[in-house]
Design a protein around this motif. Structure first.
Motif: not given
Length: 151
Positions: A119-147
């Motif tokens: 934004g103009v002064w700060s960053a915002s964060s949103k959540l978006k539900v995506v399809s299983e196909e998109q999610g599994t594809k995009e997660i392949q290159g990511l690392k699991l974080a500790v909860s």
């Protein structure tokens, strides 16, 4: 004019750095990426973040008011929730919270992408539900974080 340009460039530099969060083992990451069916009575939510924008920022994610973890770029969380139930998924911005509702069916995996917007002064964060196909594809290159590491 030059002052505005310098301020913009300095802000972009600060926001494009890297943030880090505690990561799970490579074995746990590989297991989560099998996308197996959740245990009896449960559903799974994969939260992930893979955006260029706001790489230096960390943002909390919660389910029904309980901490899932603090996100950074190129990582994901795996969270088990009760199935056949509505859940409130939340993330934070600099000044606001963003909530969405998600009904989870027993035995299903769900994928929720966290998006950082500037934004103009700060960053915002949103959540978006995506399809299983998109999610599994995009997660392949990511690392699991500790909860469990929220503000």
């Amino acid at each position: 004019m030059l002052k505005n340009i310098a301020l913009t460039l300095a802000s972009a530099f600060l926001l494009s750095g890297c943030a880090s969060v505690p990561l799970a083992t490579p074995e746990d990451t590989a297991l989560a990426k099998t996308f197996a069916s959740p245990p009896s009575g449960k559903a799974a939510i994969y939260f992930y973040r893979d955006s260029f924008m706001g790489q230096a920022l960390k943002r909390d994610i919660s389910v029904d008011g309980k901490c899932v973890g603090k996100t950074a770029n190129n990582m994901f969380f795996y969270s088990l929730v009760d199935g056949n139930k509505d859940h409130r998924l939340s993330t934070e911005g600099e000044t606001t919270r963003h909530d969405i509702s998600l009904f989870t069916a027993v035995g299903k995996n769900y994928f929720v992408q966290q998006q950082i917007t500037m934004g103009v002064w700060s960053a915002s964060s949103k959540l978006k539900v995506v399809s299983e196909e998109q999610g599994t594809k995009e997660i392949q290159g990511l690392k699991l974080a500790v909860s469990g590491n929220c503000s």
